[in-house]
Design an enzyme around this catalytic site. Structure first.
Site, PDB file in Angstrom:
ATOM      1  NE  ARG A  79      -2.571  -1.209   3.601  1.00 34.42           N
ATOM      2  CZ  ARG A  79      -2.592  -2.405   4.199  1.00 34.42           C
ATOM      3  NH1 ARG A  79      -3.056  -3.460   3.544  1.00 34.42           N
ATOM      4  NH2 ARG A  79      -2.177  -2.550   5.445  1.00 34.42           N
ATOM      5  CE  LYS A 117     -13.893  10.657   1.878  1.00 32.14           C
ATOM      6  NZ  LYS A 117     -13.636   9.700   0.779  1.00 32.14           N
ATOM      7  CE  LYS A 138     -14.937  12.957  -2.867  1.00 26.49           C
ATOM      8  NZ  LYS A 138     -13.560  12.482  -2.743  1.00 26.49           N
TER       9      LYS A 138
HETATM   10  P1  13P Z   1     -14.575   7.998  -6.070  1.00 23.91           P
HETATM   11  O1  13P Z   1     -14.108   9.127  -6.944  1.00 23.91           O
HETATM   12  O2  13P Z   1     -13.959   6.683  -6.418  1.00 23.91           O
HETATM   13  O3  13P Z   1     -16.057   7.973  -5.911  1.00 23.91           O
HETATM   14  O4  13P Z   1     -13.969   8.266  -4.631  1.00 23.91           O
HETATM   15  C1  13P Z   1     -14.029   9.541  -4.128  1.00 23.91           C
HETATM   16  C2  13P Z   1     -14.192   9.498  -2.666  1.00 23.91           C
HETATM   17  O5  13P Z   1     -13.380   9.990  -1.934  1.00 23.91           O
HETATM   18  C3  13P Z   1     -15.409   8.880  -2.141  1.00 23.91           C
HETATM   19  O6  13P Z   1     -15.519   9.188  -0.797  1.00 23.91           O
END
Ligand code: 13P
Length: 341
Positions: free
Chosen positions: A45, A136, A221
């Site tokens: 990873r 996030k 987001k």
């Molecule tokens: P994806 O762009 O693969 O949807 O992932 C973005 C992400 O951080 C989802 O929480």
């Protein structure tokens, strides 16, 4: 760099730049590695993510920040340099996923609630010390209308959790990315996605207001508005752009720091074409860019395949997707640029 929340948020959506979502949990990255036949270990990873963070062309030109997972923010590169330092040296801002995942919402089969608020104040203080300047939290809203999913309770509970998370982030000097993801996995049409996304964003901004969150120091987001995968329909970029912008004009305050989309299971090129179409019908009150996981990483993962000999090819694949999304964030992408590669 300035430590003011609104300045960090502005840097995250700087012109033509976007976020690399590299915050897959150990379970999710194992699934991705299974596809390319690589065993998922702490070292593999690390090697994989170090490959991306050292892709200097992609990182310096197109990537404004990287969302990390708890393991990664603590990891050192093979030569002993903390991965966070490698990211910072490219000019990108390190960020951290702080939610503990979506769990079944008791009493509401099919709905989930994202957990992770307990102890979050202390964890945020630790992450700040490790260099994180944004975080996030992903809420997950599935759609299955025949089963009454999502319930109003799920939308309200998730919006409330996002607001509590966002307030704690700002207290800690960290910009919260608020991610209320309406999934594209269902059989629903684009109108249903629009309606559920509208209910979700309306509730989210009411809760952020009630929690006294400073909108200038937040990034949204969101999902794009499109038909579900199992509907058998693919929404055109023009349709996605028109519906998504209509939704945001109705629900998202102009004051926020910016918008960085998730890719959510769209193909690499779809995610780019849709972002481009959204920006091509501007100007808009917000910057709109990418915060892609799969749509930035699928190509480099395939090119890498776990082999040191493939690092340069994987970095080139990453640079190409980042470049295409950079153009889409400016509304300047064209399909023929994909073939040229
Ligand atoms: P994806 O762009 O693969 O949807 O992932 C973005 C992400 O951080 C989802 O929480």
């Amino acid at each position: 760099m300035s430590e003011r929340l609104e300045d960090i948020a502005a840097a995250m959506v700087a012109d033509g730049k976007g976020l690399l979502a590299a915050d897959e949990s150990s379970g999710t990255i194992k699934k991705r590695f299974d596809v390319i036949g690589v065993e998922s270990t702490a070292d593999s990873r690390r090697d994989y993510r170090e490959m991306m963070f050292r892709a200097s062309e992609a990182m310096t030109k197109y990537i404004s920040g990287v969302i990390l997972y708890d393991e990664t923010i603590h990891q050192k590169a093979a030569d002993g340099t903390p991965l966070v330092d490698i990211i910072k040296a490219t000019g990108a801002v390190p960020g951290i996923k702080v939610d503990a995942g979506a769990k079944p919402l008791a009493g509401f089969p099919g709905d989930t609630i994202t957990e992770g608020l307990d102890g979050l104040r202390e964890r945020l203080a630790d992450y700040y010390k490790l260099g994180a300047r944004f975080a996030k939290w992903r809420a997950v809203i599935d759609i299955d209308v025949s089963k009454g999913v999502p319930s109003a309770t799920s939308i309200a509970s998730n919006a409330h959790a996002l607001a509590r998370y966002a307030a704690l982030c700002q207290e800690a000097g960290i910009v919260p990315i608020v991610e209320p993801e309406v999934l594209m996995d269902g059989a629903h049409d684009i109108d249903t996605c629009y309606e559920i996304s509208k209910a979700t964003l309306t509730k989210l901004y009411a809760e952020l207001y009630a929690a006294r969150v400073a909108l200038e120091g937040t990034i949204l987001k969101p999902n794009m508005v499109l038909a579900g995968k199992k509907s058998g329909k693919v929404s055109s970029p023009e349709e996605v752009a028109e519906r998504t912008i209509k939704l945001f004009r109705e629900t998202v305050p102009a004051a926020i720091g910016g918008i960085a989309f998730l890719s959510g299971g769209q193909s690499d090129e779809e995610a780019t074409a849709n972002l481009n179409a959204i920006n091509a019908i501007g100007p808009h009150p917000w910057k709109l860019t990418f915060s892609y996981g799969r749509a930035l990483q699928a190509a480099p993962q395939k090119a890498w395949g776990g082999k040191a000999a493939n690092v340069a090819a994987a970095q080139a694949a990453f640079a190409h997707r980042a470049h295409m999304n950079h153009l889409a964030a400016l509304g300047q992408w064209q399909p023929k640029l994909e073939q040229a590669a």
